[in-house]
Design a protein around this motif. Structure first.
Motif, PDB file in Angstrom:
ATOM      1  N   LYS A  14      16.595  61.380  15.358  1.00 39.19           N
ATOM      2  CA  LYS A  14      16.910  60.108  16.006  1.00 39.19           C
ATOM      3  C   LYS A  14      16.204  59.947  17.351  1.00 39.19           C
ATOM      4  N   ALA A  15      15.390  60.901  17.739  1.00 39.68           N
ATOM      5  CA  ALA A  15      14.742  60.813  19.055  1.00 39.68           C
ATOM      6  C   ALA A  15      13.923  59.521  19.148  1.00 39.68           C
ATOM      7  N   PRO A  16      14.065  58.788  20.247  1.00 37.09           N
ATOM      8  CA  PRO A  16      13.350  57.507  20.406  1.00 37.09           C
ATOM      9  C   PRO A  16      11.828  57.640  20.306  1.00 37.09           C
ATOM     10  N   ARG A  45       8.534  64.895  32.624  1.00 37.16           N
ATOM     11  CA  ARG A  45       9.025  65.183  33.960  1.00 37.16           C
ATOM     12  C   ARG A  45       9.839  66.487  34.130  1.00 37.16           C
ATOM     13  N   PRO A  46      10.772  66.783  33.204  1.00 38.25           N
ATOM     14  CA  PRO A  46      11.571  67.999  33.446  1.00 38.25           C
ATOM     15  C   PRO A  46      10.721  69.260  33.599  1.00 38.25           C
ATOM     16  N   ILE A  47       9.549  69.287  32.980  1.00 39.99           N
ATOM     17  CA  ILE A  47       8.672  70.455  33.073  1.00 39.99           C
ATOM     18  C   ILE A  47       8.130  70.578  34.503  1.00 39.99           C
ATOM     19  N   ALA A  72       4.451  62.887  17.092  1.00 40.58           N
ATOM     20  CA  ALA A  72       5.626  63.433  17.776  1.00 40.58           C
ATOM     21  C   ALA A  72       6.259  64.536  16.957  1.00 40.58           C
ATOM     22  N   VAL A  73       6.609  65.618  17.627  1.00 46.41           N
ATOM     23  CA  VAL A  73       7.369  66.697  16.981  1.00 46.41           C
ATOM     24  C   VAL A  73       8.673  66.851  17.758  1.00 46.41           C
ATOM     25  N   ASN A  74       9.785  66.726  17.031  1.00 42.77           N
ATOM     26  CA  ASN A  74      11.086  66.789  17.685  1.00 42.77           C
ATOM     27  C   ASN A  74      12.106  67.268  16.671  1.00 42.77           C
ATOM     28  N   ARG A 115      10.965  68.999  27.529  1.00 41.85           N
ATOM     29  CA  ARG A 115      12.049  69.966  27.712  1.00 41.85           C
ATOM     30  C   ARG A 115      12.378  70.725  26.439  1.00 41.85           C
ATOM     31  N   GLY A 116      12.034  70.136  25.289  1.00 38.63           N
ATOM     32  CA  GLY A 116      12.316  70.798  24.014  1.00 38.63           C
ATOM     33  C   GLY A 116      11.645  72.149  23.870  1.00 38.63           C
ATOM     34  N   ILE A 117      10.715  72.481  24.722  1.00 36.43           N
ATOM     35  CA  ILE A 117      10.048  73.788  24.653  1.00 36.43           C
ATOM     36  C   ILE A 117      10.989  74.898  25.094  1.00 36.43           C
TER      37      ILE A 117
HETATM   38  C1  LIG Z   1      12.975  56.709  38.420  1.00 33.76           C
HETATM   39  C2  LIG Z   1      12.677  57.660  37.309  1.00 33.76           C
HETATM   40  C3  LIG Z   1      11.367  58.002  37.059  1.00 33.76           C
HETATM   41  C4  LIG Z   1      11.063  58.860  36.009  1.00 33.76           C
HETATM   42  N1  LIG Z   1       9.753  59.166  35.776  1.00 33.76           N
HETATM   43  C5  LIG Z   1       9.416  59.925  34.716  1.00 33.76           C
HETATM   44  C6  LIG Z   1       8.055  60.224  34.409  1.00 33.76           C
HETATM   45  O1  LIG Z   1       7.130  59.806  35.122  1.00 33.76           O
HETATM   46  N2  LIG Z   1       7.783  60.982  33.321  1.00 33.76           N
HETATM   47  C7  LIG Z   1       8.763  61.480  32.500  1.00 33.76           C
HETATM   48  O2  LIG Z   1       8.442  62.158  31.513  1.00 33.76           O
HETATM   49  N3  LIG Z   1      10.064  61.238  32.780  1.00 33.76           N
HETATM   50  C8  LIG Z   1      10.413  60.481  33.869  1.00 33.76           C
HETATM   51  N4  LIG Z   1      11.741  60.269  34.150  1.00 33.76           N
HETATM   52  C9  LIG Z   1      12.759  61.012  33.401  1.00 33.76           C
HETATM   53  C10 LIG Z   1      13.079  60.406  32.055  1.00 33.76           C
HETATM   54  O3  LIG Z   1      14.094  59.464  32.204  1.00 33.76           O
HETATM   55  C11 LIG Z   1      13.565  61.507  31.088  1.00 33.76           C
HETATM   56  O4  LIG Z   1      14.648  62.173  31.665  1.00 33.76           O
HETATM   57  C12 LIG Z   1      12.475  62.521  30.736  1.00 33.76           C
HETATM   58  O5  LIG Z   1      11.300  61.858  30.328  1.00 33.76           O
HETATM   59  C13 LIG Z   1      12.944  63.417  29.634  1.00 33.76           C
HETATM   60  O6  LIG Z   1      11.979  64.386  29.377  1.00 33.76           O
HETATM   61  P1  LIG Z   1      11.945  65.103  27.954  1.00 33.76           P
HETATM   62  O7  LIG Z   1      11.728  64.101  26.891  1.00 33.76           O
HETATM   63  O8  LIG Z   1      10.996  66.236  28.055  1.00 33.76           O
HETATM   64  O9  LIG Z   1      13.395  65.755  27.884  1.00 33.76           O
HETATM   65  P2  LIG Z   1      14.660  65.359  27.015  1.00 33.76           P
HETATM   66  O10 LIG Z   1      14.964  63.924  27.120  1.00 33.76           O
HETATM   67  O11 LIG Z   1      15.708  66.342  27.364  1.00 33.76           O
HETATM   68  O12 LIG Z   1      14.168  65.596  25.525  1.00 33.76           O
HETATM   69  C14 LIG Z   1      13.896  66.853  24.983  1.00 33.76           C
HETATM   70  C15 LIG Z   1      13.633  66.632  23.511  1.00 33.76           C
HETATM   71  O13 LIG Z   1      13.282  67.867  22.906  1.00 33.76           O
HETATM   72  C16 LIG Z   1      13.897  67.959  21.642  1.00 33.76           C
HETATM   73  N5  LIG Z   1      13.995  69.389  21.353  1.00 33.76           N
HETATM   74  C17 LIG Z   1      14.832  70.302  21.901  1.00 33.76           C
HETATM   75  N6  LIG Z   1      14.588  71.517  21.414  1.00 33.76           N
HETATM   76  C18 LIG Z   1      13.592  71.390  20.519  1.00 33.76           C
HETATM   77  C19 LIG Z   1      12.899  72.305  19.664  1.00 33.76           C
HETATM   78  N7  LIG Z   1      13.195  73.631  19.650  1.00 33.76           N
HETATM   79  N8  LIG Z   1      11.940  71.829  18.847  1.00 33.76           N
HETATM   80  C20 LIG Z   1      11.627  70.504  18.843  1.00 33.76           C
HETATM   81  N9  LIG Z   1      12.241  69.603  19.635  1.00 33.76           N
HETATM   82  C21 LIG Z   1      13.219  70.044  20.465  1.00 33.76           C
HETATM   83  C22 LIG Z   1      15.212  67.270  21.803  1.00 33.76           C
HETATM   84  O14 LIG Z   1      15.685  66.774  20.550  1.00 33.76           O
HETATM   85  C23 LIG Z   1      14.853  66.127  22.769  1.00 33.76           C
HETATM   86  O15 LIG Z   1      14.503  64.943  22.078  1.00 33.76           O
HETATM   87  C24 LIG Z   1      12.080  59.410  35.199  1.00 33.76           C
HETATM   88  C25 LIG Z   1      13.399  59.069  35.456  1.00 33.76           C
HETATM   89  C26 LIG Z   1      13.714  58.201  36.496  1.00 33.76           C
HETATM   90  C27 LIG Z   1      15.133  57.856  36.745  1.00 33.76           C
END
Ligand SMILES: Cc1cc2nc3c(=O)[nH]c(=O)nc-3n(C[C@H](O)[C@H](O)[C@H](O)COP(=O)(O)OP(=O)(O)OC[C@H]3O[C@@H](n4cnc5c(N)ncnc54)[C@H](O)[C@@H]3O)c2cc1C
Lengths: 323, 262
Positions: free
Chosen positions: A293-295, A238-240, A287-289, A212-214
């Motif tokens: 503190k990102a996990p 997933r959000p993508i 990882a790029v974030n 989602r950070g994209i």
């Molecule tokens: C039952 C269940 C199943 C799930 N299955 C999956 C699955 O299969 N796969 C999956 O991925 N998720 C799954 N999820 C969702 C999961 O819990 C997370 O919500 C999801 O992985 C978050 O995706 P993300 O890391 O892209 O987004 P986020 O958690 O929103 O993280 C975005 C990151 O981008 C960083 N960022 C923002 N802007 C920038 C920038 N300009 N430059 C650099 N970094 C930036 C932020 O600091 C943040 O760390 C599931 C959830 C449930 C409840």
């Protein structure tokens, strides 16, 4: 605390899931010296094989063999467990899609406390059970305690406990009669398998994964360009996929694909356990974030705190030059 | 079909760096950006789409302090005609069961065929929907990613491991917890929010709901958070530092060495 501990064993195709031995370890860690009972529910001859397999690890196995239990429908399992479990029991589940379906309501029906998605245990003090959970998508942890005097339903995050070694010569108790005549107001129909996507990311050695950070769909071109320069394949969190920016077949995680790359570039992905659950084979993770503190930085070998918008074009350009 | 959707106002973990406040009693709340829990937006959208197809009404309910009004109005602006706020100091510190107990009273104040929640919220517990269903003695399904009305029952899909879909038939009234991706939640603009700005939203406290204040809140909670902490970091990642150019150069070397550039 004289606690009767039960573990619901997930299984498929006549074999117990890895979670069986993880639950055993969790039970032994939380209640040292306890003799946990495994609950094995299902239908047909393959269930016997599961029960026998599990009896090599648990001192006692309760087997419920009924046609109605052929598919694990939480709406059938919940009333069954409510009926057969003794008052004050501790019930251990895997925090899977079945555990999520079953656990909360089971705790209510048993009058027990509920501890979901536990990642670690701190011990037991009287009737207080102390565990570790995570909140805010894994950004912080919390010590949580539950009053288990009226019982406890506790679900463990898959993979957070190492499997115990199976060293029991347990007995299998046939409890099938108890499960006769179960009905529910939710009826299982069928499982529709996930569709295969436009690419098979499970076979790729180098994956560029975008989260989602994209920020915006238009920015995905920066990721495509990087992947192209590297000769890598694009996958995502997933959000993508939820936003329909990429095909479901490109999603890495527990509800997506399980990948085994050599190199995994995680771009703007926070590192939720459901995402990391799809990453196997100990890849080299970069990882790029923008959030230090990102996990994801706990799972990665190399990390960069940066804004993708700035780093990606520069990285792509340097790679093109280096080739 | 009359639908109640339960929503929660949460710190947006995609927008915030969450850190632990001194002493660990709470996270640092300064400068936090709040939003409606991601999963709840999908639940509200799904309710609106069902009502667009089948007729009926959508009510959005939230529990918390007066700040929740912003969240309820945002969700109403998506197209839910009614809102409901459950506010009482006695609710503070409720555990999952406490929250479900309060919501149960709200469900029973109305007459709904369907109750929706998000699959989970900021604490990742994924518990309130299932507890609410058990308290109401309604059937329940979690992680729902498809809903079709079929007479008195619904045909629903549940997302299971690997992204496969488990199809079920479920009787109404029931409780469903909604998974992300089931739909594309509509955009809410300022104009939409202005439209619902003057709609009156009833506020109910424990007495109005007929909830025994001693059965909810901190004192009644069987499950209690002792503190927040940041785990002692393991090895963690080796962090690259420097200007964008320098960092990129280091990455190129690393990727080359590991066979990541082909
Ligand atoms: C039952 C269940 C199943 C799930 N299955 C999956 C699955 O299969 N796969 C999956 O991925 N998720 C799954 N999820 C969702 C999961 O819990 C997370 O919500 C999801 O992985 C978050 O995706 P993300 O890391 O892209 O987004 P986020 O958690 O929103 O993280 C975005 C990151 O981008 C960083 N960022 C923002 N802007 C920038 C920038 N300009 N430059 C650099 N970094 C930036 C932020 O600091 C943040 O760390 C599931 C959830 C449930 C409840």
């Amino acid at each position: 605390m004289a606690t009767q501990v039960f573990a619901l064993i997930p299984h498929a195709g006549g074999k117990a899931d890895d979670a069986a031995l993880e639950l055993l370890n969790a039970a032994q860690t939380l209640f040292p010296g306890c003799a946990p009972t495994a609950l094995v529910l299902g239908s047909g001859p393959s269930l016997g094989a599961v029960a026998t397999e599990v009896a090599a690890a648990f001192p006692e196995v309760w087997s419920f063999n009924q046609e109605s239990l052929a598919y694990p429908n939480a709406e059938l399992i919940r009333p069954l467990l409510t009926k057969v479990l003794p008052a004050g029991a501790v019930v251990m589940l895997s925090h899977s899609t079945l555990g999520i379906d079953l656990g909360p309501g089971l705790s209510v029906k048993l009058g027990a406390a509920y501890l979901p998605d536990v990642v670690g245990v701190d011990g037991v003090e009287g009737s207080l059970v102390k565990v570790v959970r995570q909140e805010f998508a894994g950004q912080v942890s919390a010590h949580v305690q539950a009053d288990a005097s009226k019982g406890l339903v506790i679900s463990f995050r898959p993979g957070s406990f190492a499997p115990a070694t199976a060293s029991a010569a347990g007995t299998v108790v046939d409890k099938s009669a108890e499960a006769a005549g179960l009905t529910a107001r939710r009826r299982f129909l069928e499982v529709v398998q996930a569709e295969a996507g436009d690419v098979d990311i499970t076979r790729e050695d180098v994956l560029v994964s975008v989260g989602r950070g994209i920020g915006e769909q238009d920015n995905l071109s920066l990721v495509d360009e990087l992947a192209e320069a590297m000769g890598a394949t694009v996958c995502c969190s997933r959000p993508i996929v939820d936003a329909k920016w990429l095909d479901k077949g490109r999603q890495v995680g527990t509800s997506g694909q399980t990948v085994k790359p050599k190199i995994y570039l995680a771009l703007g992905i926070s590192g939720a356990f459901q995402h990391l659950g799809g990453l196997k084979g100990s890849p080299f993770i970069v990882a790029v974030n923008k959030n230090p503190k990102a996990p994801i930085f706990q799972a990665a070998q190399v990390g960069v705190v940066a804004d993708l918008m700035e780093l990606l074009p520069e990285l792509t350009e340097q790679i093109q030059k280096a080739k | 079909m009359d639908i109640l959707v339960c929503v929660k106002r949460v710190p947006d973990s995609a927008e915030n760096e969450i850190s632990v406040a001194a002493g660990g009693a709470d996270i640092s709340r300064e400068d936090l950006v709040y939003a409606v829990n991601e999963w709840d937006n999908y639940a509200v959208e799904e309710a609106i789409q069902i009502v667009e197809r089948e007729g009926g009404s959508v009510t959005v309910v939230a529990l918390g302090d007066s700040e929740i009004e912003e969240s309820v109005r945002r969700e109403m602006a998506m197209g839910a005609e009614q809102g409901l706020m459950l506010v009482d100091g006695a609710f503070t510190g409720s555990d999952g069961l406490g929250v479900a107990t309060i919501l149960k009273a709200a469900v029973q104040k109305g007459s709904y065929d369907l109750v929706l929640t998000g699959a989970q919220a900021d604490d990742g517990a994924a518990q309130v929907g299932g507890m609410l269903a058990a308290l109401l003695d309604y059937p329940y399904a979690s992680l729902v990613n498809r809903v079709e009305v079929a007479g008195k029952s619904l045909r629903i899909g549940r997302e299971i491991e690997g992204g496969s879909q488990e199809l079920n038939e479920i009787d109404t009234p029931c409780v469903l917890s909604i998974q992300t991706g089931i739909n594309e939640p509509r955009y809410v603009g300022l104009r939409g929010i202005r439209k619902v700005a003057s709609v009156e939203i009833p506020v109910l406290d424990a007495a109005a709901l007929g909830v025994d204040a001693a059965a909810v809140g901190q004192a009644a909670a069987k499950v209690r958070r002792v503190d927040y902490f940041v785990p002692v970091a393991g090895a963690g990642a080796e962090m690259l530092t420097g200007s964008t150019k320098e960092v990129a150069a280091q990455l190129v070397e690393l990727l080359k060495a590991k066979g990541g550039i082909n």
